[in-house]
Motif scaffolding. Structure first.
Motif, mmCIF file in Angstrom:
data_model
loop_
_atom_site.group_PDB
_atom_site.id
_atom_site.type_symbol
_atom_site.label_atom_id
_atom_site.label_comp_id
_atom_site.label_asym_id
_atom_site.label_seq_id
_atom_site.Cartn_x
_atom_site.Cartn_y
_atom_site.Cartn_z
ATOM 1 N N GLN A 1 98.636 28.459 -15.921
ATOM 2 C CA GLN A 1 98.261 29.234 -17.114
ATOM 3 C C GLN A 1 96.961 29.988 -16.867
ATOM 4 O O GLN A 1 96.856 31.182 -17.166
ATOM 5 C CB GLN A 1 98.037 28.297 -18.322
ATOM 6 N N GLN A 2 95.994 29.281 -16.329
ATOM 7 C CA GLN A 2 94.674 29.854 -16.081
ATOM 8 C C GLN A 2 94.784 31.052 -15.136
ATOM 9 O O GLN A 2 94.220 32.119 -15.396
ATOM 10 C CB GLN A 2 93.777 28.768 -15.496
ATOM 11 N N ASN B 1 94.808 36.937 -14.231
ATOM 12 C CA ASN B 1 95.407 38.073 -13.536
ATOM 13 C C ASN B 1 96.074 39.049 -14.503
ATOM 14 O O ASN B 1 95.775 40.244 -14.485
ATOM 15 C CB ASN B 1 96.406 37.563 -12.501
ATOM 16 N N ARG B 2 96.956 38.558 -15.329
ATOM 17 C CA ARG B 2 97.780 39.449 -16.154
ATOM 18 C C ARG B 2 97.148 39.849 -17.478
ATOM 19 O O ARG B 2 97.435 40.921 -18.001
ATOM 20 C CB ARG B 2 99.147 38.804 -16.432
ATOM 21 N N ILE B 3 96.282 39.052 -18.005
ATOM 22 C CA ILE B 3 95.650 39.365 -19.296
ATOM 23 C C ILE B 3 94.252 39.952 -19.081
ATOM 24 O O ILE B 3 93.911 41.007 -19.615
ATOM 25 C CB ILE B 3 95.569 38.111 -20.208
ATOM 26 N N ASP B 4 93.438 39.265 -18.271
ATOM 27 C CA ASP B 4 92.067 39.724 -18.043
ATOM 28 C C ASP B 4 91.977 40.822 -16.996
ATOM 29 O O ASP B 4 90.946 41.475 -16.870
ATOM 30 C CB ASP B 4 91.177 38.554 -17.639
ATOM 31 N N ALA C 1 91.254 34.204 -6.996
ATOM 32 C CA ALA C 1 91.048 33.182 -5.970
ATOM 33 C C ALA C 1 89.566 32.844 -5.832
ATOM 34 O O ALA C 1 89.187 31.663 -5.749
ATOM 35 C CB ALA C 1 91.614 33.664 -4.634
ATOM 36 N N ARG C 2 88.726 33.851 -5.808
ATOM 37 C CA ARG C 2 87.276 33.612 -5.700
ATOM 38 C C ARG C 2 86.734 32.891 -6.931
ATOM 39 O O ARG C 2 85.914 31.979 -6.822
ATOM 40 C CB ARG C 2 86.538 34.936 -5.518
ATOM 41 N N VAL D 1 97.070 31.472 -5.374
ATOM 42 C CA VAL D 1 97.155 32.337 -6.557
ATOM 43 C C VAL D 1 98.531 32.989 -6.617
ATOM 44 O O VAL D 1 99.185 33.015 -7.669
ATOM 45 C CB VAL D 1 96.034 33.401 -6.547
ATOM 46 N N GLN D 2 99.002 33.491 -5.476
ATOM 47 C CA GLN D 2 100.311 34.149 -5.425
ATOM 48 C C GLN D 2 101.427 33.182 -5.817
ATOM 49 O O GLN D 2 102.349 33.553 -6.554
ATOM 50 C CB GLN D 2 100.565 34.716 -4.025
#
Length: 164
Positions: free
Chosen positions: A119-120, A125-128, A136-137, A146-147
């Motif tokens: 979720q995080q 990625n998709r919202i922020d 990843a960082r 992440v992928q």
């Protein structure tokens, strides 16, 4: 060239004016552009010119093209006022707003079914709008991790959307 400017104006001014008038169809505007042409010459006294006539025509042609570009940008086609009634409003209809709200609630529910880390990552990625490298960082994990989480989230959400 500034010392010979009066001679150049008398020799080439009428010819330039005629050239510009033919292209513009406006004698007053042609005269203005001829004056602007000679002003450009005055502004650049250090310029060495071999062919005065060619130099003046080059400046005049550039001024003409710039004028035509500006006119094209300013030009608007006139449209009857009645046509504006057919233009859709920017605001969504109440039905569209309600539908969008329901879809957003469904998406939030589907994302809530994912493991917390997934979720995080999905939200970052998709919202922020963070890139996968930035996510990843931020989370101190590998980009491949992440992928994998994003692939799992997208697969889950896609399956849930199809089941409805």
């Amino acid at each position: 060239m500034t010392g010979d400017l009066k001679i150049a104006f008398n020799a080439h001014g009428p010819e330039l004016r005629s050239y510009l008038r033919r292209r513009l169809g406006d004698a007053h505007l042609a005269s203005d552009l001829v004056q602007d042409t000679f002003l450009r010459v005055i502004e650049r006294p250090e310029t060495r010119v071999l062919d005065v006539r060619a130099y003046l025509y080059t400046i005049a042609r550039h001024l003409l093209l710039n004028h035509q570009k500006q006119e094209a940008r300013r030009r608007t086609d006139s449209v009857p006022h009645e046509w504006f009634g057919d233009v859709a409003a920017d605001a969504p209809t109440p039905e569209d707003a309600a539908d969008a709200k329901l879809q957003l609630e469904r998406l939030q529910r589907f994302v809530g079914e994912l493991p917390m880390r997934t979720q995080q990552i999905f939200v970052l990625n998709r919202i922020d709008g963070l890139t996968q490298i930035e996510v990843a960082r931020a989370l101190s994990i590998s980009e491949s991790s992440v992928q994998k989480h994003l692939a799992m989230a997208i697969q889950h959400i896609t399956e849930r959307l199809r089941s409805r």
